[in-house]
Enzyme design. Sequence first.
Site, PDB file in Angstrom:
ATOM      1  N   ASP A 537       0.848  -1.196   0.000  1.00  0.00           N
ATOM      2  CA  ASP A 537       0.000   0.000   0.000  1.00  0.00           C
ATOM      3  C   ASP A 537       0.874   1.232   0.000  1.00  0.00           C
ATOM      4  OD1 ASP A 537      -1.924   1.859   0.229  1.00  0.00           O
ATOM      5  OD2 ASP A 537      -2.757   1.165   2.131  1.00  0.00           O
ATOM      6  N   ASP A1108     -53.371 -36.385 -64.475  1.00  0.00           N
ATOM      7  CA  ASP A1108     -52.128 -36.784 -65.134  1.00  0.00           C
ATOM      8  C   ASP A1108     -51.127 -35.639 -65.150  1.00  0.00           C
ATOM      9  OD1 ASP A1108     -53.191 -35.049 -66.923  1.00  0.00           O
ATOM     10  OD2 ASP A1108     -53.077 -36.384 -68.667  1.00  0.00           O
TER      11      ASP A1108
END
Length: 1463
Positions: A537, A1108
Amino acid sequence: MGARNSVLRGKKADELEKIRLRPGGKKKYRLKHIVWAANELDRFGLAESLLESKEGCQKILTVLDPLVPTGSENLKSLFNTVCVIWCIHAEEKAKDTEEAKQKVQRHLVAETKTTEKMPSTSRPTAPPSGNGGNFPVQQVAGNYTHVPLSPRTLNAWVKLVEEKKFGAEVVPGFQALSEGCTPYDINQMLNCVGDHQAAMQIIREIINEEAADWDAQHPIPGPLPAGQLREPRGSDIAGTTSTVEEQIQWMFRPQNPVPVGSIYRRWIQIGLQKCVRMYNPTNILDIKQGPKEPFQSYVDRFYKSLRAEQTDPAVKNWMTQTLLVQNANPDCKLVLKGLGINPTLEEMLTACQGVGGPGQKARLMAEALKEAMAPAPIPFAAAQQRRTIKCWNCGKEGHSARQCRAPRRQGCWKCGKAGHIMAKCPERQAGFLRVGPMGKEAPQFPCGPNPAGADTNSTPDRPSRGPTREVHAAREKAERAEREAIQRSDRGLPAARETRDTMQRDDRGLAAPQFSLWKRPVVTAHVEGQPVEVLLDTGADDSIVAGVELGSNYSPKIVGGIGGFINTKEYKNVEIRVLNKRVRATIMTGDTPINIFGRNILTALGMSLNLPVAKIEPIKIMLKPGKDGPKLRQWPLTKEKIEALKEICEKMEREGQLEEAPPTNPYNTPTFAIKKKDKNKWRMLIDFRELNKVTQDFTEIQLGIPHPAGLAKKKRITVLDVGDAYFSIPLHEDFRQYTAFTLPSINNAEPGKRYIYKVSPQGWKGSPAIFQYTMRQVLEPFRKANPDIILIQYMDDILIASDRTDLEHDRVVLQLKELLNGLGFSTPDEKFQKDPPYQWMGYELWPTKWKLQRIQLPQKEVWTVNDIQKLVGVLNWAAQIYPGIKTRNLCRLIRGKMTLTEEVQWTELAEAELEENKIILSQEQEGCYYQEEKELEATVQKDQDNQWTYKIHQGGKILKVGKYAKVKNTHTNGVRLLAQVVQKIGKEALVIWGRIPKFHLPVERDTWEQWWDNYWQVTWIPDWDFISTPPLVRLVFNLVKDPILGAETFYTDGSCNKQSREGKAGYITDRGRDKVRLLEQTTNQQAELEAFAMAVTDSGPKANIIVDSQYVMGIVAGQPTESESKIVNQIIEEMIKKEAIYVAWVPAHKGIGGNQEVDHLVSQGIRQVLFLEKIEPAQEEHEKYHSNVKELSHKFGLPKLVARQIVNTCTQCQQKGEAIHGQVNAELGTWQMDCTHLEGKIIIVAVHVASGFIEAEVIPQESGRQTALFLLKLASRWPITHLHTDNGANFTSQEVKMVAWWIGIEQSFGVPYNPQSQGVVEAMNHHLKNQISRIREQANTVETIVLMAVHCMNFKRRGGIGDMTPAERLINMVTAEQEIQFLQAKNSKLQNFRVYFREGRDQLWKGPGELLWKGDGAVIVKVGADIKIIPRRKAKIIKDYGGRQEMDSGSNLEGAREDGEVA
């Protein structure tokens, strides 16, 4: 105050202060509670003098007793207080409130001689209407009699209305005062209210509405016998057409009682709540605590608004538990969350007393430090320096000036100098400016004062005493000595250098231990041999640790920090070993939240705080091969634009984004300017289109924008913007020259000023990709260091979300801003968003929801194509959260080839659609955030206009919605569209959430499976449920698969003359009916449809129709639900009316029964009749192997129509439709493998992806060993380089991995339901089971039938790529690959040779040319762009050896060579 002072006197007051508020609690009663109770009595119309005696308290308790179960917290507190006062008057000893209530209860039971107990005030429960002792209806001698309301009750009601003026308290007050009342009594209460007639009228309207609803729900049963009591009507309940006696009889009759009083009370409560909402329009969601507002005041406002809410108690309870905490200010919210789950209101009020003061903030900081110790320690700022302790008051050592007993001396207690105090002493300032060398020549530890020499209290750049020159000289001397010591240790101890190298994190110019600030710098240190975790620190003066025993030789010290003062023990000359270095320093031990090393030890270690400046390395960019930069002239500009561009360029030049181009730069790109959105400022644009054409290609790294529905729900959000994003990325120096542009001058008064970009310019195609790549590199360490943080970055927009505290969240945001600012990116404050709502990517974000930013549709008189396009774009954007948005009719306005400026003519449907969309947009919609632990669901719905809408949600929370209206075919089927919708949702979900949701589809399972029989490709759809939300997807007509016995059979046909466009359509039936219709301007397909429509129209409820035309058969078999064709829609409408219909197809002109007759009928014998052979052998082949259509067509020469009819007539093959083959992009060696199950057996299946070839067999168990053996068999037969499987245990086993490694197979794994995963083998499993079901009766065992089915699938199934069987396709691919490799090898050898040649009679040798091919009589040579054929006798072939070439002087050079190379 007279009466209040006389309530309790002398010893009675002392007795009161001994009674506790709660059992075992600390708080006791005070006189203030008596004063409060006296004030509260006035609200209930009771005299405060009643508190002075035992009898008076008993009267109060009798009044309050029936109101307690439904009363407010104040009423219960008043009841409790009166109980305590009664006990004092009655000289009954009570320790706390609960004991006092019990004594009062026993006394009341003894006096009234009843077993009823007093209601509990801790958990209110509403008593049944009529059960009480003080209600208007009372039972006397077995009969119910009515007792009118007392004037005191009516006075209390009138006073409540007058004082509160229909505030939130009126509703519970009415509930309490009207408990047990008849409608007659309630009307008496309402009539007492003189003023507020507007509110009374609202109540009357509510009564009328409720009475009408009652009458509708309870019709009159009919005439009643004489003397029987009628059933109450709505007006009877309201008391207008009924007497009090009738009301009492309805309420208390033995059979089917009707509580008319309670019903009428509920109606009045609804009206009162409406009045309260009108008189107090404040929403409870808007009740929020101010930054400095006391918590008690906020609670008062909250509960006042809560009482006005029209909702049930459960919702109010939720509001109390959730909103009360959620809307508190940050300080109180932090305190309340620490109380745990569901704290009581008293605990909240007690905890939040004094919130916001300095003492509370200090406590919070200390607690936060202690909580953070376990996961990640945070810095603790130690107290003032106390290393070399010397009293500046008396000059003696051993104590400080604070502890000195001598008379005070003026001046600073730190340095002893006059003119300032210790708090402002310059010696307390910490300087960390580095003086020593930086870079790779730096020593192991950064330079600093000698721990044995210089005073550790002094700072490196500010001396504490003595001249500055002496301090610097001492420092430099210490640094030289330290460097020499380290160099000597390096020369003598190589291990020391190695250890130091391993400690270096990266090579950024600082050869020392470096601690990144992405996390707290915590290291392990040894204090006198005892290991401790400490925080380095730099903001702390001293060093403090806990849990270390250093003996009794210490000095007691008191140090101050954030959490207050700490008693410590100070030890001097303590040995500390940290980072492979030993020092001796002063250290303290004590109860510290976190162990820290302050500046005294950091300085002794030689540490310093450094700020290395990072630099973004520019990315090298080139032009495309053979291209040059743009050389375009600058076009003329207005004076206004020139001045604006000049100002912009000067500003960019000052900021280092532009620089002047040298006169040797030949490139130029035109520039111009446009006004910004605010119309006040200009924006410079450069037409980089030409430069973009010649610049190398880039890849967009981020392919789409993030969606808020994919964000996880977090408590805190921050949005920031990277200003001048592209201008923060440096452009490579070699490429800058191509960005040159020129600023012209008016009338060519001076030469134009030319600039080049030093940064990535706007409008250049490489800027987005380079910026995305750079931002990813910059933010990657930040993401890794903060895994709990959500960081969303799209271009220059950044969103940070977390569940951290406000302090921690702001700290992380600050770290990110500092990171970006340190790299040259700006984060402008005007675009920094800390509080909701957050404007982000066109959305509006809140912590718990998201919305779209305000959408404003344009209002125009004249609409162009461009306007409609923009309008549709806005509506499509809104459709992600606004359900029901439609754009189909709007899009139809601009169909066809139209210019952008062409005017559009609106249709009525489009206008109606736009108005409907405006109504939808007027109702604001909200979306929720994603919760990974919950199930993801998707619900699909279909509207009447064939538009699909869907919502993706988790439970009741909607994440996003969407629409789908694409119709690719003229004739559409709802189930097919539903499958497309599901595919879209699945892809969208994978992109946003990475998972497939569970679907809820509006289709019945039978309908789906009926359609799925023919279109089985949708089997990848995951789990889904049926939902009965109309309209459901249905197959609209009943198309059966077998001829209907007894029904009439229609033979249809149509013909058309291609030249005249005239045609005929007709039918003939087996019952002799026929019909022909002449057609004009038609086609063969339209004529066939007309004939089918005629047959459907003229047929009965059931019919057989033989066509057909494959075109007609395809449309009908698809079972369309709607069509753009008028004829098809007519056919659909007619077929819906039929009970059942059978449709079959026969080949045209084959002389088949009625088909031949109708053919003659419509064509009059024009067509030629063809008879096909080999139909019977093909049918036999199919019955044996069940070959597919293409195999039959290929082997027997049949037309595909006939082959398909053979397959369609097979009952087993008709169960599933014909596969719609597609091309699979796969390499030769790619296989997919999976396990499936059939009849209790395990079948392992492998599929060659590119060819569809299948290998399958039955294995005894689904284990890694059996899978590995099967893989070995597969690899011994076919080339395999890549194997893709799911992530099953057998495929991920070590046995399979070992086999894959030995063979050299790349193994990959997929996920279920991913279209890019193992979909090929999943589909093949389905095929294999179908094939087995067709031939199952031909074998007894599963093992045999599996191999037979594999044979059929590999050799009897033709189609797909190349119209081959899978076996032919695989063999073809293998041989093609071998041939390609041979040719490539040969070509690579040919490229090593050069050819010299002669042409014609020219005796000069030409070349060299590139040898492309060498034949027996000639060679093919490439010379430049020409390809020449040269006879062998005129060519000399040599090998290219690089720098040396030898001429081929004889043919023997083409034979054997020393290096073995042959051309």
